[in-house]
Design an enzyme around this catalytic site. Structure first.
Site, short mmCIF file in Angstrom:
data_model
loop_
_atom_site.label_atom_id
_atom_site.label_comp_id
_atom_site.label_asym_id
_atom_site.label_seq_id
_atom_site.Cartn_x
_atom_site.Cartn_y
_atom_site.Cartn_z
N ASP A 131 15.80 25.14 127.88
CA ASP A 131 17.13 25.27 127.27
C ASP A 131 18.19 25.75 128.26
O ASP A 131 19.31 26.06 127.84
CB ASP A 131 17.07 26.26 126.10
CG ASP A 131 16.38 25.67 124.88
OD1 ASP A 131 16.93 24.71 124.32
OD2 ASP A 131 15.30 26.15 124.51
N HIS A 179 24.09 28.63 115.38
CA HIS A 179 25.05 29.59 115.94
C HIS A 179 26.36 29.59 115.15
O HIS A 179 26.69 28.59 114.49
CB HIS A 179 25.36 29.22 117.39
CG HIS A 179 24.25 29.51 118.37
ND1 HIS A 179 23.86 28.61 119.34
CD2 HIS A 179 23.47 30.61 118.53
CE1 HIS A 179 22.87 29.14 120.05
NE2 HIS A 179 22.62 30.35 119.58
N ARG A 192 19.55 34.51 115.84
CA ARG A 192 19.49 34.90 117.25
C ARG A 192 20.23 36.21 117.55
O ARG A 192 19.98 36.82 118.58
CB ARG A 192 20.09 33.79 118.12
CG ARG A 192 19.41 32.43 117.98
CD ARG A 192 18.10 32.39 118.74
NE ARG A 192 17.42 31.12 118.56
CZ ARG A 192 17.63 30.06 119.33
NH1 ARG A 192 18.52 30.10 120.30
NH2 ARG A 192 16.94 28.94 119.10
N GLU A 249 26.08 28.69 127.75
CA GLU A 249 26.94 29.55 126.94
C GLU A 249 26.18 30.74 126.35
O GLU A 249 26.77 31.79 126.10
CB GLU A 249 27.51 28.72 125.78
CG GLU A 249 28.32 29.52 124.78
CD GLU A 249 28.87 28.67 123.67
OE1 GLU A 249 28.08 28.02 122.96
OE2 GLU A 249 30.08 28.64 123.51
N ASP A 250 24.87 30.58 126.17
CA ASP A 250 24.14 31.58 125.38
C ASP A 250 23.77 32.88 126.10
O ASP A 250 23.72 33.93 125.46
CB ASP A 250 22.90 30.93 124.76
CG ASP A 250 23.29 29.90 123.73
OD1 ASP A 250 24.25 30.16 122.98
OD2 ASP A 250 22.68 28.82 123.69
N CYS A 270 28.22 24.66 124.09
CA CYS A 270 27.09 25.42 124.64
C CYS A 270 26.71 25.03 126.06
O CYS A 270 25.96 25.74 126.72
CB CYS A 270 25.89 25.34 123.71
SG CYS A 270 25.26 23.69 123.52
N1 GLY Z 1 17.87 24.42 121.83
C1 GLY Z 1 18.91 25.36 121.89
C2 GLY Z 1 18.50 26.67 121.35
O1 GLY Z 1 17.72 26.69 120.43
O2 GLY Z 1 18.91 27.70 121.79
#
Ligand code: GLY
Length: 269
Positions: free
Chosen positions: A61, A161, A131, A66-67, A248
């Site tokens: 991933d 998200h 998350r 962005e995450d 993202c």
């Molecule tokens: N596949 C992106 C995520 O689950 O963070």
């Protein structure tokens, strides 16, 4: 305003990506890479200086840069992502961001994905998703307090998200899928609904006055254009199979004060 967009090349292992709300479908790696390149070109043509980090072959991933971080004007906050498999992505993103911002870190038991963070001026909305937990919101709030940001948690359901459920379009208007966030949230803004049969269309990227969105949501595109918005669509169909949107795949921030090299790609060494 000069903007930098940090991106990362697609991992050859993207087929092993995390999935939360999507069924697994085979991802054509060659097409995914080509679509990602077109995405980088789109950012560059929209005026961002695109930084392209090398792929992380063992981190499926990692293209979704962005995450791991939240970049504000004053600092960058490195998060602890909600999916343990994704946490090693943070180290190279930290290194890249340290050229631009002082770095702060969330600490356990906080979890937070950058995709859950929607900044609108001095307000930072944070989705309480699978998350991102309340401790993550509380720590982010504490880190941003000296800079006078207001951090507002947002309850959500049914999607990965917060930015799957809503995006800011400028001019006090947000694009939303109201079945994924509460009626009361974002109530201070004009809300523009996605087309009913395009639930994933609320993830859009406003960049220098143009709304970038996936080509797969034509009805929502028409709604935006009827409101006078300038829209550019791109085909990200292979990346969408990895539960991606258009926000993202980049971390975009003001890089005033950093040497500007135009809109060419700058390969990280
Ligand atoms: N596949 C992106 C995520 O689950 O963070």
């Amino acid at each position: 305003m000069p903007l930098t967009a940090i991106t990362r090349e697609v991992s050859a292992s993207i087929n092993d990506c995390e999935l939360s709300f999507h069924a697994r479908e085979p991802i054509d790696l060659g097409r995914a890479i080509a679509q990602h390149k077109a995405y980088q070109n789109c950012l560059a043509e929209s005026g961002a200086r695109v930084v392209s980090l090398p792929a992380e072959p063992k981190l499926p991933d990692a293209v979704f840069v962005e995450d791991p971080a939240v970049v504000m004007d004053e600092i960058a906050v490195i998060s602890i992502m909600g999916a343990p498999s994704r946490r090693p992505e943070a180290s190279s993103v930290t290194e890249a961001l340290s050229r631009y911002r002082p770095i702060k870190f969330l600490t356990a038991p906080a979890t937070l994905d950058g995709g859950d963070v929607l900044r609108i001026d001095r307000t930072v909305f944070v989705g309480l998703s699978r998350r991102t937990n309340r401790e993550g919101v509380a720590q982010l709030s504490e880190l941003l307090r000296p800079y006078e940001y207001r951090v507002d948690p947002v309850k959500m359901r049914g999607c990965l998200h917060l930015k799957s459920a809503c995006s800011y379009l400028g001019n006090h208007t947000a694009l939303v899928n109201r079945s994924w966030i509460g009626e009361q949230d974002l109530q201070e803004f004009e809300l523009l609904n996605v087309a009913e049969d395009e639930p994933g269309a609320a993830n859009a990227l406003l960049l220098n006055g143009v709304v970038i969105m996936p080509a797969s949501f034509p009805k929502t595109r028409v709604r935006l254009e009827k409101c006078g918005l300038r829209v550019r669509t791109i085909d990200v169909s292979e990346l969408q199979k990895a539960e991606a949107g258009v926000t993202c795949c980049s971390l975009i921030f003001n890089d005033e004060g950093v040497t500007r090299r135009g809109a060419e790609f700058w390969k990280e060494k």
